[in-house]
Motif scaffolding. Structure first.
Motif, PDB file in Angstrom:
ATOM      1  N   HIS A  51       9.375  -3.211   3.323  1.00 17.94           N
ATOM      2  CA  HIS A  51       8.896  -4.022   2.196  1.00 17.94           C
ATOM      3  C   HIS A  51       9.330  -3.408   0.872  1.00 17.94           C
ATOM      4  CE1 HIS A  51       6.605  -6.697  -0.205  1.00 17.94           C
ATOM      5  NE2 HIS A  51       5.532  -5.934  -0.362  1.00 17.94           N
ATOM      6  N   THR A  78       1.928  -8.366  -1.240  1.00 16.96           N
ATOM      7  CA  THR A  78       1.864  -7.302  -0.234  1.00 16.96           C
ATOM      8  C   THR A  78       0.718  -7.529   0.735  1.00 16.96           C
ATOM      9  OG1 THR A  78       2.881  -5.698  -1.729  1.00 16.96           O
ATOM     10  CG2 THR A  78       1.599  -4.816   0.098  1.00 16.96           C
ATOM     11  N   HIS A  82       6.573   0.651   3.595  1.00 20.44           N
ATOM     12  CA  HIS A  82       6.253   0.107   2.269  1.00 20.44           C
ATOM     13  C   HIS A  82       6.870   0.978   1.188  1.00 20.44           C
ATOM     14  CE1 HIS A  82       3.989  -1.855  -0.919  1.00 20.44           C
ATOM     15  NE2 HIS A  82       3.575  -0.671  -1.332  1.00 20.44           N
ATOM     16  N   VAL A 134      -1.994  -1.102   1.947  1.00 17.82           N
ATOM     17  CA  VAL A 134      -1.355  -0.566   3.148  1.00 17.82           C
ATOM     18  C   VAL A 134      -2.344   0.286   3.935  1.00 17.82           C
ATOM     19  CG1 VAL A 134       0.464   0.979   3.995  1.00 17.82           C
ATOM     20  CG2 VAL A 134       0.971  -0.660   2.176  1.00 17.82           C
TER      21      VAL A 134
END
Length: 346
Positions: free
Chosen positions: A84, A106, A123, A164
């Motif tokens: 990402h 996200t 990420h 995350v």
């Protein structure tokens, strides 16, 4: 073969990561919002595959989609790993835009990845979260947020990292990479801003250019992403600092850049306090103008070149099995070649 989804592939890091992963034989699905840029990426990958001659190159297909609002189930179909890279990356802009593109998007992608059974989520965070108007050396990954953020970009990148961590707690294997000051062919954020100021034939050397800073050649960051995808690495949400691992002074960096581009730029010493004050005035004026355009100088920009900040990248070396291979001078030479050929933004 499961696919690797690379988001933000019409931007600097995502573009180079997608090509590096395809060159390693992976099937890559490259996502971004710029359909024309994705078409160029697809053509470049096809050319590289045809010229490779070793049968190693993987497939690369592209999907233009806005992660903040597009359906994500088809984007993640058959995907085993997500890289990402997509983000709004700028020291200036409306808070709502950073919230939408860096946090909301996200969160949507993390939820969709969990639902799709993704086995690894890489990420891209940002060392901008470490920013202070103070010299900092060998900064590690442990971090406590400040009471007041210097930019909405830094705040939004930290909040995306928190998302995350929440996804990891819910069962999604993930890790965070924090690359520092990434430059290279296709750079729209760092070197073009420097060159825009230098176009007048002079550049403010804040604090005499003595600050020592880390920068990152984009090829080194693409290598780190390959390591994060291919190697047996921790996926417990931990973060990894990335840089070239060889700090330079701001003066040295500017002199190398202008020499590589054959630019005659006069470096003018400006005291740090005066530069920060001037940037504050420029920000105030910009906020009063229609559309609130980015000023030529921001306090964050002055802080980045006025105070030292170097990163400890030993964790990435040790746990990712990664080592920077392109030094700053070579990276600037590659950027200059692309700049002269008109292949990178000016």
């Amino acid at each position: 073969m499961t696919r690797i989804l690379v988001t933000g592939a019409s931007g600097l890091i995502g573009w180079h990561a997608a090509l590096a992963l395809a060159a390693r034989g992976h099937a890559v699905r490259a996502n971004g919002r710029d359909a024309a840029a994705l078409a160029r990426l697809r053509a470049l990958a096809a050319t590289a595959s045809a010229d490779g001659g070793r049968g190693r190159s993987g497939r690369l297909d592209t999907v233009a989609a806005d992660l903040a609002e597009a359906p994500l189930d088809l984007l993640l179909a058959g995907v085993g790993t997500v890289v990402h890279c997509a983000a709004r990356s700028s020291p200036w802009g409306p808070a709502a835009a950073f919230e939408r593109d860096n946090v909301h998007a996200t969160r949507r992608l993390l939820a969709a990845a969990r639902a799709a059974g993704v086995r690894r989520f890489v990420h891209l965070g940002s060392p901008s979260i470490y920013f202070r108007f103070a010299d900092q050396f060998d900064v590690g990954e442990d971090f406590l947020p400040p009471r007041r953020w210097i930019t909405d970009y830094a705040r939004s990148k930290w909040e995306s990292e928190l998302a995350v961590r929440e996804a990891v707690a819910a069962g999604l294997p993930a890790l965070v990479l924090r690359p520092r000051a990434v430059f290279g062919p296709g750079d729209r954020a760092i070197l073009p801003r420097i060159l825009a100021v230098a176009a007048r034939g002079r550049f403010p050397l804040v604090g005499g250019g003595r600050a020592r800073i880390d920068v990152s050649c984009v090829d080194n960051i693409a290598d780190a992403i390959v390591c994060a995808v291919e190697n047996a690495v921790p996926t417990d949400g931990r973060a990894f600092n990335l840089s070239n691992g060889a700090p330079v002074t701001v003066r040295e960096l500017l002199e190398m850049l202008f020499a590589a581009l054959a630019m005659d730029v006069r470096l003018r010493h400006v005291p740090r306090a005066l530069a920060v004050a001037a940037a504050g005035v420029a920000e105030t004026v910009a906020r009063l103008r229609p559309g609130c355009p980015e000023p030529p100088l921001t306090r964050y920009g002055i802080g980045v070149i006025g105070w030292s900040q170097t990163l400890d990248i030993s964790r990435a070396r040790r746990e990712l099995g990664w080592e920077p291979r392109i030094d700053v001078r070579e990276g600037l030479a590659r950027y200059a070649a692309a700049w002269r050929a008109g292949e990178t933004p000016r």
